[in-house]
Write a protein that holds these residues in place. Structure first.
Motif, short mmCIF file in Angstrom:
data_model
loop_
_atom_site.label_atom_id
_atom_site.label_comp_id
_atom_site.label_asym_id
_atom_site.label_seq_id
_atom_site.Cartn_x
_atom_site.Cartn_y
_atom_site.Cartn_z
N VAL A 91 0.83 -1.21 0.00
CA VAL A 91 0.00 0.00 0.00
C VAL A 91 0.86 1.25 0.00
O VAL A 91 0.37 2.35 -0.27
CB VAL A 91 -0.93 0.01 1.23
CG1 VAL A 91 -1.92 -1.12 1.15
CG2 VAL A 91 -0.13 -0.08 2.53
N THR A 92 2.15 1.09 0.30
CA THR A 92 3.05 2.25 0.31
C THR A 92 3.68 2.50 -1.04
O THR A 92 4.51 3.40 -1.18
CB THR A 92 4.15 2.03 1.35
OG1 THR A 92 4.81 0.78 1.07
CG2 THR A 92 3.58 1.97 2.76
N ASP A 177 10.41 -14.57 8.57
CA ASP A 177 10.01 -13.61 7.53
C ASP A 177 10.15 -12.18 8.01
O ASP A 177 10.79 -11.34 7.37
CB ASP A 177 8.57 -13.91 7.13
CG ASP A 177 8.06 -13.00 6.02
OD1 ASP A 177 8.06 -11.77 6.22
OD2 ASP A 177 7.62 -13.51 4.97
N LEU A 178 9.56 -11.88 9.16
CA LEU A 178 9.60 -10.51 9.67
C LEU A 178 11.01 -10.06 10.01
O LEU A 178 11.38 -8.90 9.80
CB LEU A 178 8.70 -10.40 10.91
CG LEU A 178 7.20 -10.56 10.66
CD1 LEU A 178 6.44 -10.54 11.99
CD2 LEU A 178 6.68 -9.47 9.74
N THR A 179 11.82 -10.98 10.51
CA THR A 179 13.21 -10.64 10.85
C THR A 179 13.99 -10.25 9.60
O THR A 179 14.82 -9.34 9.62
CB THR A 179 13.90 -11.82 11.55
OG1 THR A 179 13.18 -12.14 12.74
CG2 THR A 179 15.33 -11.48 11.90
N THR A 180 13.73 -10.96 8.49
CA THR A 180 14.41 -10.64 7.23
C THR A 180 14.17 -9.18 6.85
O THR A 180 15.10 -8.45 6.46
CB THR A 180 13.90 -11.56 6.11
OG1 THR A 180 14.26 -12.91 6.42
CG2 THR A 180 14.52 -11.18 4.77
N TYR A 181 12.94 -8.72 6.98
CA TYR A 181 12.61 -7.35 6.60
C TYR A 181 13.15 -6.34 7.60
O TYR A 181 13.55 -5.24 7.23
CB TYR A 181 11.10 -7.21 6.43
CG TYR A 181 10.67 -7.80 5.12
CD1 TYR A 181 10.51 -7.01 3.99
CD2 TYR A 181 10.48 -9.17 5.00
CE1 TYR A 181 10.17 -7.57 2.78
CE2 TYR A 181 10.13 -9.74 3.79
CZ TYR A 181 9.98 -8.93 2.68
OH TYR A 181 9.66 -9.49 1.47
N PHE A 182 13.20 -6.73 8.85
CA PHE A 182 13.79 -5.87 9.87
C PHE A 182 15.28 -5.66 9.57
O PHE A 182 15.78 -4.53 9.60
CB PHE A 182 13.60 -6.50 11.26
CG PHE A 182 14.28 -5.74 12.36
CD1 PHE A 182 13.71 -4.60 12.90
CD2 PHE A 182 15.50 -6.17 12.85
CE1 PHE A 182 14.34 -3.89 13.91
CE2 PHE A 182 16.14 -5.48 13.86
CZ PHE A 182 15.56 -4.33 14.40
N PHE A 206 12.38 3.00 6.49
CA PHE A 206 12.36 1.81 5.63
C PHE A 206 11.42 0.75 6.19
O PHE A 206 10.71 0.08 5.44
CB PHE A 206 13.77 1.24 5.46
CG PHE A 206 14.62 1.99 4.47
CD1 PHE A 206 14.28 1.98 3.12
CD2 PHE A 206 15.74 2.68 4.87
CE1 PHE A 206 15.05 2.67 2.19
CE2 PHE A 206 16.52 3.37 3.94
CZ PHE A 206 16.18 3.37 2.61
N MET A 207 11.41 0.58 7.51
CA MET A 207 10.50 -0.39 8.12
C MET A 207 9.05 0.00 7.86
O MET A 207 8.19 -0.83 7.57
CB MET A 207 10.74 -0.46 9.63
CG MET A 207 12.04 -1.11 10.03
SD MET A 207 12.25 -1.08 11.83
CE MET A 207 14.02 -1.40 11.95
N CYS A 211 6.08 -2.53 6.48
CA CYS A 211 5.45 -3.28 7.58
C CYS A 211 3.96 -3.51 7.35
O CYS A 211 3.43 -4.56 7.73
CB CYS A 211 5.69 -2.57 8.91
SG CYS A 211 4.86 -0.98 9.08
N LEU A 212 3.25 -2.56 6.74
CA LEU A 212 1.81 -2.72 6.56
C LEU A 212 1.49 -3.93 5.68
O LEU A 212 0.48 -4.62 5.88
CB LEU A 212 1.21 -1.45 5.94
CG LEU A 212 1.20 -0.22 6.85
CD1 LEU A 212 0.66 0.99 6.09
CD2 LEU A 212 0.37 -0.46 8.10
N THR A 213 2.34 -4.16 4.69
CA THR A 213 2.13 -5.31 3.81
C THR A 213 2.78 -6.57 4.36
O THR A 213 2.22 -7.66 4.24
CB THR A 213 2.71 -5.02 2.40
OG1 THR A 213 2.13 -3.84 1.90
CG2 THR A 213 2.43 -6.18 1.46
N GLN A 214 3.94 -6.43 5.00
CA GLN A 214 4.70 -7.62 5.38
C GLN A 214 4.08 -8.40 6.53
O GLN A 214 4.22 -9.62 6.58
CB GLN A 214 6.14 -7.22 5.74
CG GLN A 214 7.09 -8.40 5.73
CD GLN A 214 7.09 -9.10 4.38
OE1 GLN A 214 6.96 -8.48 3.33
NE2 GLN A 214 7.22 -10.42 4.39
N ILE A 215 3.41 -7.76 7.44
CA ILE A 215 2.82 -8.48 8.57
C ILE A 215 1.78 -9.50 8.09
O ILE A 215 1.87 -10.68 8.45
CB ILE A 215 2.22 -7.51 9.60
CG1 ILE A 215 3.35 -6.75 10.30
CG2 ILE A 215 1.37 -8.25 10.62
CD1 ILE A 215 2.88 -5.66 11.25
#
Length: 243
Positions: A91-92, A177-182, A206-207, A211-215
């Protein structure tokens, strides 16, 4: 057993080939070719290479102990390739994707994932313009090393705490998954600090982009990994240590 695993692996590779055939623009989360300053690209490569060596040693041990695990390793590699090649609009205005490393982490440990991740990232860089060769070290550290290590720790802690096996699988895949993006956000923040708020401010921005899509993507990846793990368990295709 081997016949069924080969069918599953070929299905995954078939999906991967579709990704090669169908035209698509590459705006996904892997850091793209040439985006990092040379100093940082080299630094991440230097950090990634020892991890890759450890993974190769571990992979050789697994295959030497039981050569039948080759097909299951191929299945895990295909799973990582297909999921991490998906490009889901954010969405970003950017894109995100799953990582697919949770299954391999649970079955073989985080060391092997460094090798599988490196192979996947190399093919994606060469065939999909997804990521890059100069940034493969950085992408490898985030998706194939740090994310899997954190996911593995979560898996072990969840099992030790007596969580249901499906819950432990879900948490492992989702957190990896979330750690990869962090980690990727930190990598970009360190390379491109904010003029006013420094590395912290830049990393936070950057987070926020992803984050809105990755969660929800991480949650979906966790559920999919549970389904795959459940099917492998029912068919008694998993190594004894992973059941």
């Amino acid at each position: 057993m081997e016949s069924l695993l080969k069918k599953l692996s070929l299905s995954g590779l078939g999906m991967g080939m579709l990704l090669l055939i169908v035209p698509q623009e590459a705006y996904a989360m892997h850091i793209m070719e040439g985006f990092l300053p040379p100093m940082w690209a080299l630094a991440w490569w230097i950090l990634f290479l020892p991890c890759l060596y450890v993974g190769l040693v571990r992979l050789r041990q697994i295959v030497a102990h039981d050569s039948n695990q080759k097909v299951l390793l191929a299945l895990c590699g295909a799973f990582i390739f297909v999921l991490s090649a998906l490009k889901i609009p954010s969405v970003t205005g950017s894109c995100s994707h799953p990582t697919g490393v949770g299954l391999a982490v649970i079955l073989f440990g985080p060391g092997v994932v460094a090798v599988l991740g490196a192979i996947v990232l190399l093919f994606q860089a060469l065939l999909l313009a997804h990521g890059g060769l100069t940034t493969l070290g950085a992408n490898g550290m985030s998706m194939a090393v740090i994310g899997p290590v954190v996911g593995y720790l979560v898996w072990k802690l969840a099992c030790k705490a007596g969580f249901r096996r499906d819950v432990a699988v879900f948490l492992c895949a989702m957190i990896a998954d979330l750690t990869t993006y962090f980690v990727t956000s930190i990598q970009l923040g360190v390379a491109f600090p904010d003029p006013h708020f420094g590395i912290t401010g830049s990393s936070t921005k950057f987070m926020g982009i992803f984050c809105l899509t990755q969660i929800p993507i991480a949650i979906a990846e966790g559920l999919l990994t549970v389904m795959i793990y459940d099917q492998l368990t029912k068919r008694q295709l998993l190594p004894a240590r992973s059941q």
